[in-house]
Design an enzyme around this catalytic site. Structure first.
Site, PDB file in Angstrom:
ATOM      1  N   ASN A  19       7.824  30.927 -20.386  1.00  0.00           N
ATOM      2  CA  ASN A  19       7.598  30.302 -19.085  1.00  0.00           C
ATOM      3  C   ASN A  19       6.676  29.093 -19.275  1.00  0.00           C
ATOM      4  OD1 ASN A  19       6.248  29.687 -16.626  1.00  0.00           O
ATOM      5  ND2 ASN A  19       6.970  31.610 -15.745  1.00  0.00           N
ATOM      6  N   ASP A  21       5.621  26.942 -16.829  1.00  0.00           N
ATOM      7  CA  ASP A  21       5.015  26.488 -15.567  1.00  0.00           C
ATOM      8  C   ASP A  21       3.630  25.868 -15.750  1.00  0.00           C
ATOM      9  OD1 ASP A  21       7.181  27.583 -14.253  1.00  0.00           O
ATOM     10  OD2 ASP A  21       6.075  29.291 -13.423  1.00  0.00           O
ATOM     11  N   HIS A  22       2.831  26.511 -16.623  1.00  0.00           N
ATOM     12  CA  HIS A  22       1.427  26.113 -16.620  1.00  0.00           C
ATOM     13  C   HIS A  22       1.141  24.877 -17.464  1.00  0.00           C
ATOM     14  CE1 HIS A  22       0.619  29.087 -13.761  1.00  0.00           C
ATOM     15  NE2 HIS A  22       1.161  30.024 -14.519  1.00  0.00           N
ATOM     16  N   HIS A  55       9.441  28.250 -12.621  1.00  0.00           N
ATOM     17  CA  HIS A  55       9.365  28.681 -11.221  1.00  0.00           C
ATOM     18  C   HIS A  55       9.145  27.445 -10.354  1.00  0.00           C
ATOM     19  CE1 HIS A  55       7.135  31.479  -8.110  1.00  0.00           C
ATOM     20  NE2 HIS A  55       8.136  30.825  -7.575  1.00  0.00           N
ATOM     21  N   ARG A  57       8.148  26.436  -7.174  1.00  0.00           N
ATOM     22  CA  ARG A  57       7.515  27.023  -5.987  1.00  0.00           C
ATOM     23  C   ARG A  57       7.782  26.144  -4.769  1.00  0.00           C
ATOM     24  NH1 ARG A  57       3.512  31.211  -7.170  1.00  0.00           N
ATOM     25  NH2 ARG A  57       3.162  31.041  -4.941  1.00  0.00           N
ATOM     26  N   ARG A  61       3.619  23.443  -6.671  1.00  0.00           N
ATOM     27  CA  ARG A  61       2.268  23.315  -7.244  1.00  0.00           C
ATOM     28  C   ARG A  61       2.282  23.076  -8.751  1.00  0.00           C
ATOM     29  NH1 ARG A  61      -0.006  29.389  -6.235  1.00  0.00           N
ATOM     30  NH2 ARG A  61       0.714  28.783  -4.157  1.00  0.00           N
ATOM     31  N   GLU A  82      13.206  30.639 -11.592  1.00  0.00           N
ATOM     32  CA  GLU A  82      12.525  31.543 -10.654  1.00  0.00           C
ATOM     33  C   GLU A  82      12.362  30.841  -9.326  1.00  0.00           C
ATOM     34  OE1 GLU A  82       8.789  32.899 -12.018  1.00  0.00           O
ATOM     35  OE2 GLU A  82       9.634  33.946 -13.723  1.00  0.00           O
ATOM     36  N   THR A 113       3.205  46.368  -2.043  1.00  0.00           N
ATOM     37  CA  THR A 113       1.768  46.463  -2.349  1.00  0.00           C
ATOM     38  C   THR A 113       1.512  46.290  -3.845  1.00  0.00           C
ATOM     39  OG1 THR A 113       2.110  48.827  -2.262  1.00  0.00           O
ATOM     40  CG2 THR A 113       0.969  47.845  -0.405  1.00  0.00           C
ATOM     41  N   GLU A 163      13.619  42.609 -13.102  1.00  0.00           N
ATOM     42  CA  GLU A 163      12.490  42.316 -13.986  1.00  0.00           C
ATOM     43  C   GLU A 163      11.303  43.114 -13.476  1.00  0.00           C
ATOM     44  OE1 GLU A 163      11.968  38.425 -15.497  1.00  0.00           O
ATOM     45  OE2 GLU A 163       9.785  38.604 -15.612  1.00  0.00           O
ATOM     46  N   HIS A 206       4.969  39.278 -16.678  1.00  0.00           N
ATOM     47  CA  HIS A 206       3.810  38.845 -15.878  1.00  0.00           C
ATOM     48  C   HIS A 206       2.518  39.358 -16.509  1.00  0.00           C
ATOM     49  CE1 HIS A 206       2.341  36.731 -12.314  1.00  0.00           C
ATOM     50  NE2 HIS A 206       1.269  37.442 -12.570  1.00  0.00           N
ATOM     51  N   GLY A 207       1.706  38.407 -16.929  1.00  0.00           N
ATOM     52  CA  GLY A 207       0.367  38.712 -17.428  1.00  0.00           C
ATOM     53  C   GLY A 207       0.321  39.247 -18.851  1.00  0.00           C
TER      54      GLY A 207
HETATM   55  N1  PXP Z   1       8.179  36.890 -14.883  1.00  0.00           N
HETATM   56  C1  PXP Z   1       8.109  36.488 -13.598  1.00  0.00           C
HETATM   57  C2  PXP Z   1       9.153  36.977 -12.649  1.00  0.00           C
HETATM   58  C3  PXP Z   1       7.091  35.625 -13.176  1.00  0.00           C
HETATM   59  O1  PXP Z   1       7.045  35.241 -11.886  1.00  0.00           O
HETATM   60  C4  PXP Z   1       6.156  35.150 -14.119  1.00  0.00           C
HETATM   61  C5  PXP Z   1       5.091  34.217 -13.674  1.00  0.00           C
HETATM   62  O2  PXP Z   1       5.639  33.031 -13.220  1.00  0.00           O
HETATM   63  C6  PXP Z   1       6.288  35.588 -15.437  1.00  0.00           C
HETATM   64  C7  PXP Z   1       7.288  36.481 -15.793  1.00  0.00           C
HETATM   65  C8  PXP Z   1       5.354  35.118 -16.502  1.00  0.00           C
HETATM   66  O3  PXP Z   1       4.057  35.527 -16.218  1.00  0.00           O
HETATM   67  P1  PXP Z   1       2.853  34.982 -17.077  1.00  0.00           P
HETATM   68  O4  PXP Z   1       2.821  33.505 -16.891  1.00  0.00           O
HETATM   69  O5  PXP Z   1       1.679  35.681 -16.502  1.00  0.00           O
HETATM   70  O6  PXP Z   1       3.124  35.349 -18.509  1.00  0.00           O
END
Ligand code: PXP
Length: 259
Positions: A19, A21-22, A55, A57, A61, A82, A113, A163, A206-207
């Site tokens: 990913n 995005d950052h 992603h 958004r 952003r 995404e 939640t 996912e 994620h994370g």
């Molecule tokens: N999977 C999905 C569905 C996500 O929304 C994200 C974050 O955009 C990730 C994976 C990747 O998460 P991370 O950037 O925390 O590794």
């Protein structure tokens, strides 16, 4: 249309989606043209990524519309797009027909939640929402908490992929709440098996970090991990290729029972 999933299957049975995005988050912090997330995607591709995740958004952003256009033009590995389940995003996805579309919650009322998409309450709307995407050939996946109700709903609406959201597990780990972490991990393991038993393809993400990836990579039903924030952060110190190689090594070791 982009590459078929079958063509991207890995010998270890586990794909790594990166990913980017950052990279765009850093770019946008200054409103500059750099660092370029598409350049990062091409570097990730050259370094063995099985797919690229971005992603778009609603508030743009990080990733922008032009980034998606350039990713579609330049990637040879599949793009996992995404997006929120909105008409605007659906139109963009139908215009580009990326290999995969992953529906994610962006607003509080769209999420459970535990943080995944609230599918059970929105079953009808989402079934209609994904139908044209599937007809256009996009592999639709739903980002979902480790919750049987949501997984059953995802299967009922005809999504081929779920996912599993690993964010809560990673947060518990980072906060040293180890009993809660282990309980969440057990839930993820059980729900990966449950989703697979319903015929769904199972991804997770994620994370995830070097410290948290292995127990998830060891789930035999999971065939794709999507990882971004940690890899991009680590790339500042060691480069993206080295960060990805270490992540891949950990994933495959876990898969081989050596985690
Ligand atoms: N999977 C999905 C569905 C996500 O929304 C994200 C974050 O955009 C990730 C994976 C990747 O998460 P991370 O950037 O925390 O590794």
């Amino acid at each position: 249309m982009q590459t078929d999933t079958a063509k991207t299957a890995r010998p270890g049975g586990l794909r790594l989606g990166v990913n980017i995005d950052h990279v765009a988050t850093v770019r946008n912090a200054r409103g500059s043209a750099y660092p370029d997330p598409v350049r990062a995607a091409l570097l990730a591709e050259a370094s063995g990524a099985d797919g690229i995740t971005a992603h778009l958004r609603e508030d743009r952003r990080h990733i922008g519309d032009g980034d998606i256009e350039r990713l579609m033009d330049s990637l040879t590995v599949p793009l996992n797009f995404e997006m929120a389940a909105t008409p605007e995003m659906q139109a963009i996805a139908l215009r580009h027909t990326p290999h995969a579309v992953c529906l994610v919650p962006e607003k509080r009322e769209e999420r459970t939640t535990e943080g995944g998409l609230e599918v059970a309450r929105e079953e009808n709307r989402l079934a209609h929402f994904i139908a044209p995407l599937r007809e256009a050939g996009c592999r639709v996946s739903i980002f979902i908490a480790a919750d049987a109700r949501q997984i059953e709903a995802a299967a009922r609406i005809g999504a081929p992929v779920v996912e599993l959201h690993t964010g809560a597990y990673c947060d518990f780990h980072a906060e040293g709440r180890l009993a809660e972490r282990d309980a969440e991990l057990a839930r993820l393991a059980e729900m990966a098996a449950f989703a697979h038993s319903l015929g769904l393809e199972v991804h997770a993400g994620h994370g995830l970090t070097y410290d948290t990836v292995q127990p998830v990579a060891a789930f035999p039903q999971v065939i794709e991990l999507n990882i971004g924030h940690f890899l991009i952060g680590e790339a500042i110190f060691v480069g993206l290729e080295t960060a990805m190689a270490e992540m891949r090594r950990l994933m495959l070791a876990a898969r081989a029972g050596k985690g």
